[in-house]
Write a protein that holds these residues in place. Structure first.
Motif, PDB file in Angstrom:
ATOM      1  N   VAL A 126       0.835  -1.062   0.107  1.00 25.49           N
ATOM      2  CA  VAL A 126       0.054  -0.029   0.112  1.00 25.49           C
ATOM      3  C   VAL A 126       0.779   1.486  -0.079  1.00 25.49           C
ATOM      4  O   VAL A 126       1.916   1.202   0.640  1.00 25.49           O
ATOM      5  N   GLN A 127       0.595   2.382  -0.742  1.00 21.71           N
ATOM      6  CA  GLN A 127       1.357   3.389  -0.774  1.00 21.71           C
ATOM      7  C   GLN A 127       0.238   4.548  -0.153  1.00 21.71           C
ATOM      8  O   GLN A 127      -0.909   4.765  -0.314  1.00 21.71           O
ATOM      9  N   VAL A 514      -3.245   0.850  -3.341  1.00 17.46           N
ATOM     10  CA  VAL A 514      -2.690  -0.684  -3.375  1.00 17.46           C
ATOM     11  C   VAL A 514      -2.063  -0.883  -4.645  1.00 17.46           C
ATOM     12  O   VAL A 514      -2.687  -0.903  -5.592  1.00 17.46           O
ATOM     13  N   ILE A 515      -0.814  -1.306  -4.705  1.00 17.21           N
ATOM     14  CA  ILE A 515      -0.156  -1.936  -5.500  1.00 17.21           C
ATOM     15  C   ILE A 515       0.254  -3.183  -5.834  1.00 17.21           C
ATOM     16  O   ILE A 515       0.935  -3.765  -4.689  1.00 17.21           O
ATOM     17  N   GLU A 516      -0.104  -4.105  -6.645  1.00 13.33           N
ATOM     18  CA  GLU A 516       0.122  -5.656  -6.873  1.00 13.33           C
ATOM     19  C   GLU A 516       0.877  -5.946  -8.034  1.00 13.33           C
ATOM     20  O   GLU A 516       0.698  -5.334  -9.196  1.00 13.33           O
ATOM     21  N   LEU A 517       1.968  -6.615  -7.716  1.00 12.04           N
ATOM     22  CA  LEU A 517       3.004  -7.143  -8.994  1.00 12.04           C
ATOM     23  C   LEU A 517       2.734  -8.572  -9.122  1.00 12.04           C
ATOM     24  O   LEU A 517       2.873  -9.394  -8.288  1.00 12.04           O
ATOM     25  N   ILE A 525       4.388  -8.920 -17.449  1.00  7.36           N
ATOM     26  CA  ILE A 525       4.239  -8.562 -16.001  1.00  7.36           C
ATOM     27  C   ILE A 525       3.034  -7.550 -15.892  1.00  7.36           C
ATOM     28  O   ILE A 525       2.863  -6.728 -16.914  1.00  7.36           O
ATOM     29  N   SER A 526       2.186  -7.561 -14.938  1.00  6.02           N
ATOM     30  CA  SER A 526       1.129  -6.677 -14.711  1.00  6.02           C
ATOM     31  C   SER A 526       1.224  -6.065 -13.437  1.00  6.02           C
ATOM     32  O   SER A 526       1.297  -6.827 -12.299  1.00  6.02           O
ATOM     33  N   LEU A 527       1.049  -4.638 -13.395  1.00 10.70           N
ATOM     34  CA  LEU A 527       1.076  -4.004 -12.065  1.00 10.70           C
ATOM     35  C   LEU A 527      -0.622  -3.506 -11.652  1.00 10.70           C
ATOM     36  O   LEU A 527      -1.147  -2.820 -12.598  1.00 10.70           O
ATOM     37  N   PHE A 528      -1.099  -4.102 -10.718  1.00  6.44           N
ATOM     38  CA  PHE A 528      -2.701  -3.630 -10.632  1.00  6.44           C
ATOM     39  C   PHE A 528      -2.374  -2.582  -9.475  1.00  6.44           C
ATOM     40  O   PHE A 528      -1.757  -2.643  -8.361  1.00  6.44           O
ATOM     41  N   THR A 529      -3.230  -1.660  -9.925  1.00  5.45           N
ATOM     42  CA  THR A 529      -3.323  -0.237  -8.942  1.00  5.45           C
ATOM     43  C   THR A 529      -4.666  -0.282  -8.606  1.00  5.45           C
ATOM     44  O   THR A 529      -5.738  -0.213  -9.442  1.00  5.45           O
ATOM     45  N   THR A 530      -4.787  -0.028  -6.933  1.00  2.59           N
ATOM     46  CA  THR A 530      -6.429  -0.007  -6.798  1.00  2.59           C
ATOM     47  C   THR A 530      -6.273   1.161  -5.516  1.00  2.59           C
ATOM     48  O   THR A 530      -5.626   1.114  -4.614  1.00  2.59           O
ATOM     49  N   LEU A 531      -7.204   2.172  -5.668  1.00  2.00           N
ATOM     50  CA  LEU A 531      -7.401   3.365  -4.745  1.00  2.00           C
ATOM     51  C   LEU A 531      -8.478   2.978  -3.595  1.00  2.00           C
ATOM     52  O   LEU A 531      -9.492   2.198  -3.771  1.00  2.00           O
ATOM     53  N   ILE A 532      -8.007   3.530  -2.529  1.00  2.00           N
ATOM     54  CA  ILE A 532      -8.609   3.283  -1.281  1.00  2.00           C
ATOM     55  C   ILE A 532      -8.824   4.579  -0.597  1.00  2.00           C
ATOM     56  O   ILE A 532      -8.102   5.566  -0.716  1.00  2.00           O
TER      57      ILE A 532
END
Length: 584
Positions: A126-127, A514-517, A525-532
């Motif tokens: 999480v950032q 939230v960032i997922e690798l 490669i995929s980077l998933f970004t999800t805002l909270i």
């Protein structure tokens, strides 16, 4: 459902074999659930070539959710987003708004079918960025520049601590990573953790992150002494019947607001390990003036506060700041001296003193603030000895994190890197060429244009964002550069990697990411970004001045703040995304 690695500890040592190739081939790489290692920085000037020997105490996090792990949306902006309940002009109340759906971005590589069934999770974190924990009564704050810039003073600022705690509560409630269900590994703050380089703010930030009781008040023990009970129409006077400028726009009269704002609150602390990156507001008084002037240190702890300034004088002062024309604060100092007779008396307080870089490190290294770890939150005794605030750390078995210090001790709110740090970054990237790398900093590539010399490193050149982009682009193992500063969601492709910039938690929309690798096992490669958002409800009740009620009000006030930019949420491609890139 994507395949997930089992939760295990990080690999203990490196080998001479290409680690990433070997581990991917054998399937032996495991996702580390909250195991963080800080890699020792050290050299004559900054940091030595990195080593895989851990130098910080490893930190354990909460247990992963019970299997089977699965993607989810609840508690994220994939489910709902705070939004105004009407389009009428004036002050607008918030409620549940429509979700932000996930967008696949193929700027750097084409997504391939079937990747959902093939992929494995490599890391998830999480950032946080630009929390701006504010001591709203601090004498050095320049609220009187509000007419020139909305960032000088915001109606919601007195509630920054309650808002930050509510964000911690949100992260603690997440089941895991939204796209894969994988365990969350850690939280990284990418700077501007504090607002005015004040010891009071640093203490509140560390307790909000690691847990503890916080009284967000300085000066008089049981009385607010800031601009919001000054009787000046320039500021929202919540407890007063005065028709100030904000009330004329529909802001409410709330009896007891200021008393509640300085009341003790409690943070549970994150239940994940967390790391820290420094920002300009952490390093520089006011976020823009070179530190070390005894005048500012004395003024910060003293008993006088300037709350108004003639319009023309304020406009000239801010214009000069924007141009970087007063990096040492000489003009600002003269303004304060010339306006001494117009200042309000306030209660002096030593806790408002500015903190030095060494004190910033010592505070992070204080065992009282370790929380879930790691000890030092990325910083080590080697940083303290070398006078540096950058480091590398182990994210997962084959993923390295690098935290940069982009603040410029020479002054101004934009950033840059010194030559010693740039060379360290290059050495670190070369030494870990067989691992994936994620770089963290406060400033974005476009806001690293400040090349003021560092007074503590005579003769050392400063390097801007373009040079950093060029360096990162030469190393195909770099997957992302994660940063903040701009207070805006923006995701930018840079040939072989993504730059992920995230909105602040003081301006609306108040978000974390939230960032997922993941490895798609198809050459991408995929980077998933999800805002909270924070855990506070979207709807507010002006009569609810509880800790949770204040956090909800923090968000709604930020939405309505006069002069606030309406573009900070970015486009759909800057929010919830899948960012595809070619595998090195």
């Amino acid at each position: 459902m994507s395949r997930l690695r089992s939760v295990a500890t990080a690999a203990a040592a490196a080998t001479t074999v290409n680690r990433r190739t070997l581990l991917a081939a054998t399937g032996a790489v495991s996702l580390s659930a909250g195991i963080g290692y800080a890699l020792r920085p050290g050299s004559a000037q900054a940091a030595a070539a990195p080593t895989d020997v851990p130098t910080a105490v490893s930190a354990s996090s909460r247990q992963a959710p019970p299997a089977p792990l699965a993607p989810y949306e609840r508690g994220t902006t994939l489910s709902t987003v705070s939004a105004p309940r009407s389009g009428a002009p004036g002050y607008r109340r918030l409620g549940d708004g429509p979700a932000w759906k996930r967008l696949v971005r193929s700027d750097l590589a084409a997504p391939r079918s079937g990747r959902t069934e093939r992929r494995t999770a490599l890391a998830a974190f999480v950032q946080f960025t630009d929390l701006h924990i504010v001591d709203v009564q601090h004498p050095l704050r320049y609220e009187y520049l509000r007419s020139q810039t909305a960032s000088a003073w915001r109606p919601q600022e007195a509630l920054s601590v309650a808002g930050a705690i509510s964000l911690v509560e949100r992260v603690n409630a997440l089941r895991g990573a939204p796209a894969t269900g994988a365990p969350l590994h850690f939280v990284m703050t990418t700077g501007d953790n504090t607002d005015n380089n004040a010891r009071s703010e640093l203490e509140w930030f560390l307790k909000a992150m690691s847990g503890g009781r916080i009284t967000p008040n300085t000066g008089a023990p049981r009385r607010y002494e800031g601009v919001q009970n000054s009787g000046l129409k320039l500021y929202w006077q919540p407890d007063d019947a005065l028709r100030d400028a904000d009330k004329q726009l529909g802001f409410p009269h709330i009896d007891g607001f200021l008393e509640a704002a300085i009341r003790e609150v409690r943070s549970p602390g994150l239940n994940l390990p967390w790391y820290s990156t420094v920002g300009n507001h952490d390093a520089l008084p006011g976020g823009c003036y070179a530190p070390g002037d005894s005048f500012f240190a004395d003024f910060a702890v003293g008993g006088r506060k300037l709350m108004s300034l003639p319009e023309a004088q304020g406009a000239a002062l801010w214009k000069n700041v924007k141009k970087g024309g007063d990096p040492k604060g000489q003009v600002f100092k003269e303004v304060l001296k010339s306006e001494a007779r117009r200042m309000r008396s306030v209660t002096p307080d030593e806790s408002r003193a500015p903190f030095t870089p060494a004190e910033y490190l010592k505070a992070h290294l204080d065992p009282a603030h370790t929380g879930p770890g790691p000890f030092g939150h990325g910083y080590t005794a080697a940083n303290l000895a070398a006078g540096t605030q950058y480091y590398s750390f182990r994210i997962a078995d084959d993923v390295l994190g690098i935290s940069l210090d982009t603040t410029d001790p020479g002054g101004h709110y934009e950033g840059s890197l010194g030559t010693a740090q740039l060379k360290w970054l290059e050495r670190t990237l070369k030494a870990h060429k067989d691992e994936y790398v994620i770089v963290f900093s406060h400033h974005t590539s476009k806001t690293m244009r400040n090349l003021n010399p560092d007074p503590g490193r005579a003769g050392e050149a400063r390097h801007g964002g373009d040079e950093v982009l060029t360096l990162l682009g030469r190393h195909r193992n770099v997957l992302a550069w994660v940063n903040g500063h701009s207070h805006k969601n923006k995701i930018t492709p840079h040939g072989t990697f993504w730059e992920i910039s995230t909105a602040s938690h003081i301006d609306f929309p108040q978000l974390a990411r939230v960032i997922e690798l993941v490895d798609n096992h198809d050459g991408t490669i995929s980077l998933f970004t999800t805002l909270i958002e924070s855990a506070a409800p979207h709807a507010t009740d002006f009569a609810d001045l509880s800790q949770t009620g204040l956090a909800a009000l923090y968000r709604e006030l930020s939405f309505n703040a006069p002069g606030a930019r309406s573009t900070l949420s970015g486009t759909p491609g800057d929010r919830n995304t899948e960012l595809v890139l070619k595998k090195a």
